[in-house]
Design an enzyme around this catalytic site. Structure first.
Site, mmCIF file in Angstrom:
data_model
loop_
_atom_site.group_PDB
_atom_site.id
_atom_site.type_symbol
_atom_site.label_atom_id
_atom_site.label_comp_id
_atom_site.label_asym_id
_atom_site.label_seq_id
_atom_site.Cartn_x
_atom_site.Cartn_y
_atom_site.Cartn_z
ATOM 1 N N GLY A 1 1.745 92.810 -52.020
ATOM 2 C CA GLY A 1 2.651 93.788 -51.410
ATOM 3 C C GLY A 1 3.951 93.890 -52.166
ATOM 4 N N TYR B 1 -0.106 91.566 -33.949
ATOM 5 C CA TYR B 1 0.718 91.019 -35.022
ATOM 6 C C TYR B 1 1.099 89.565 -34.712
ATOM 7 C CZ TYR B 1 4.469 90.958 -38.544
ATOM 8 O OH TYR B 1 5.280 90.662 -39.623
#
Length: 284
Positions: A10, A164
């Protein structure tokens, strides 16, 4: 860091970009793992421009696909290089239920299963370093319990925040388990909370009229990357393993994260989910 080889997932935006740039500034060779070629290449060129370090490489990977994770690991492994630092930074929070290419709940797949698999596939390269380091970006958002059967499937009603929390709890528990099992191997495994980072993506859930104010109360990507860089590059962090850092120091996580039996169950189920062999850690 001039002789080090680092991988950051990322790495085209946010704290991933800031961490990759910080490692490049320190002279490391940096492998940027990104999903989109155009954005990844633009970020790579920008890091080269800002740092003058030409040893910046882009590898493509869709972390929602276990096959893609295997492909990117093989692309790196085929070169024969060692790996000194692996920064598992990439993640995502999704506002609607989605399923990965492999049939897993998307948040769990991207935030937990992908870095779990990537880490194991690169362990031999980390062992080849004289002080391999695994840096897992977790979160202060942590579920208080872990239901693995529920974690791998989208729940009804769906909560992106709950998914999450579950995924980040799993990251922390796997960090603790691997650090304990890899003790004495020369590989340090740690997790961290980078802070609440301001990016256009992170403010999507904030009402439009409040978004200009959000920047005042959130950290910049550069601030968020400081702890990553500390765990990746500082001499003292190389002797620390099995810890979770927030606010610049090691702190405690939710009680269930220390449950060794649940850690083991999570680890063994993860081997099955990702198709890894029982001895994936390479231990006798």
């Amino acid at each position: 860091m001039k002789e080090k080889i680092c991988m950051v997932t990322g790495a085209n935006s946010g704290i991933g970009f800031a961490a990759a740039r910080g490692l490049a500034e320190r002279g490391a060779a940096v492998v940027m793992v990104c999903r989109n070629r155009e954005r990844g290449e633009a970020a790579r060129k920008e890091i080269v421009r800002q740092t003058g370090n030409e040893r910046i490489e882009l590898l493509l990977c869709d972390l929602s696909s276990l096959k893609s994770v295997r492909d990117v690991s093989e692309a790196f492994r085929s070169r024969g290089d060692r790996l000194d630092v692996l920064v598992n930074n990439a993640g995502g929070l999704f506002d609607r239920p989605q399923t990965s290419a492999d049939g897993f709940e998307m948040t769990f797949a991207v935030n937990y299963l992908a870095p779990y698999l990537l880490t194991h596939l690169l362990l031999d390269k980390l062992r080849a370093s004289d002080n391999g380091r695994i840096v897992n970006v977790a979160s202060v958002m942590q579920a208080k319990t872990l239901d693995l059967d529920a974690a791998i499937r989208p729940q009804t009603p769906y909560s992106g925040f709950n998914a999450y929390r579950t995924a980040k709890l799993a990251v922390i528990m796997a960090t603790y388990f691997m650090a304990e099992r890899l003790g004495g191997s020369g590989i340090a495994v740690n997790a961290l909370h980078p802070g609440v980072i301001y990016t256009p993506q992170s403010t999507r859930s904030v009402p439009g009229f409040l978004r200009p104010l959000a920047k005042l109360f959130m950290s910049s990507p550069e601030q968020g990357a400081r702890l990553i860089l500390h765990l990746a590059a500082s001499p003292e962090a190389g002797s620390s393993s099995g810890k979770y850092y927030a606010g610049g120091r090691a702190v405690s996580t939710v009680p269930v994260s220390y449950d060794s039996q649940q850690q083991r169950v999570l680890y063994e189920r993860s081997l099955q989910w990702t198709g890894l062999p029982e001895n994936a850690l390479g231990l006798d």
